[in-house]
Design an enzyme around this catalytic site. Sequence first.
Site, PDB file in Angstrom:
ATOM      1  CG  ASN A  62      -0.497  -0.271   2.526  1.00  0.00           C
ATOM      2  OD1 ASN A  62       0.388  -0.891   2.699  1.00  0.00           O
ATOM      3  ND2 ASN A  62      -1.213   0.337   3.502  1.00  0.00           N
ATOM      4  CD  GLU A  64      -1.223   4.623   4.522  1.00  0.00           C
ATOM      5  OE1 GLU A  64      -0.858   5.374   5.560  1.00  0.00           O
ATOM      6  OE2 GLU A  64      -2.179   3.683   5.117  1.00  0.00           O
ATOM      7  CB  CYS A  73      -5.329  -1.491  -1.886  1.00  0.00           C
ATOM      8  SG  CYS A  73      -6.555  -0.915  -0.830  1.00  0.00           S
ATOM      9  CD  GLU A  75      -5.146  -6.019  -0.795  1.00  0.00           C
ATOM     10  OE1 GLU A  75      -4.455  -5.069  -0.854  1.00  0.00           O
ATOM     11  OE2 GLU A  75      -5.813  -6.477   0.063  1.00  0.00           O
ATOM     12  CB  CYS A 112     -10.796  -3.226   0.492  1.00  0.00           C
ATOM     13  SG  CYS A 112     -10.312  -2.603  -1.086  1.00  0.00           S
ATOM     14  CB  CYS A 115      -8.515  -5.179  -3.699  1.00  0.00           C
ATOM     15  SG  CYS A 115      -7.453  -3.800  -3.181  1.00  0.00           S
TER      16      CYS A 115
HETATM   17  N1  THU Z   1      -5.341  -1.361   2.727  1.00  0.00           N
HETATM   18  C1  THU Z   1      -4.937  -2.299   1.631  1.00  0.00           C
HETATM   19  O1  THU Z   1      -3.603  -2.058   1.177  1.00  0.00           O
HETATM   20  N2  THU Z   1      -5.536  -3.299   1.235  1.00  0.00           N
HETATM   21  C2  THU Z   1      -6.862  -3.632   1.603  1.00  0.00           C
HETATM   22  O2  THU Z   1      -7.486  -4.371   0.851  1.00  0.00           O
HETATM   23  C3  THU Z   1      -7.606  -2.938   2.664  1.00  0.00           C
HETATM   24  C4  THU Z   1      -6.632  -1.539   3.033  1.00  0.00           C
HETATM   25  C5  THU Z   1      -4.464  -0.484   3.170  1.00  0.00           C
HETATM   26  C6  THU Z   1      -5.082   1.105   2.520  1.00  0.00           C
HETATM   27  C7  THU Z   1      -4.527   1.887   3.700  1.00  0.00           C
HETATM   28  O3  THU Z   1      -3.078   2.325   3.587  1.00  0.00           O
HETATM   29  C8  THU Z   1      -4.441   0.828   4.876  1.00  0.00           C
HETATM   30  O4  THU Z   1      -4.388  -0.216   4.429  1.00  0.00           O
HETATM   31  C9  THU Z   1      -5.357   1.013   6.049  1.00  0.00           C
HETATM   32  O5  THU Z   1      -6.848   1.318   5.401  1.00  0.00           O
END
Ligand code: THU
Length: 160
Positions: A62, A64, A73, A75, A112, A115
Amino acid sequence: MKKITLQSEIEVAQTVAELSGMDAQLLARAKEAAKGAYAPYSNFKVGAALLMKNGVVVIGNNQENAAYPVTMCGERNAVFSAAAQYPNTPIEAIAITIISAKGGIDRPIPPCGSCRQVIYENEIRHQCDIRLILQGDIGKIYVIQSVKDILPLLFDASYL
Ligand code: THU
């Protein structure tokens, strides 16, 4: 009214020792990938490692942003990177794990909704189910043979 029941099938491994060698390796690569995540806001590092049908492993994590919704994300970064580099190659499996600030999360981390939808599009594109291998910081591992199992009533091009 009539009711319909939707079912999901999930295999549960108590430790990595119960996984195939390939899935155990992929999960280890996902954990490595999580170390490289850029997650200064959530402190929740997600790592993904994809096994492609050509044997190549592609990782993602991920990324940010101070403008929070711009975050991507782990994935999706992995799937899009794989699709960019190998547009004609199906994905066979994807391992997803975390390194959380809280630590000790022992529930497998599911992708999520966005994804899941992206992983499904890749299944459709290549007519190839993608096995999911999910783990939290520690603990049991879920193995799911297709994202369809965790994306009931999915939307696809058949509606268009
Ligand atoms: N996140 C992911 O990388 N994948 C997911 O399927 C759910 C959330 C990340 C996004 C963000 O940087 C952190 O997790 C908290 O939500």
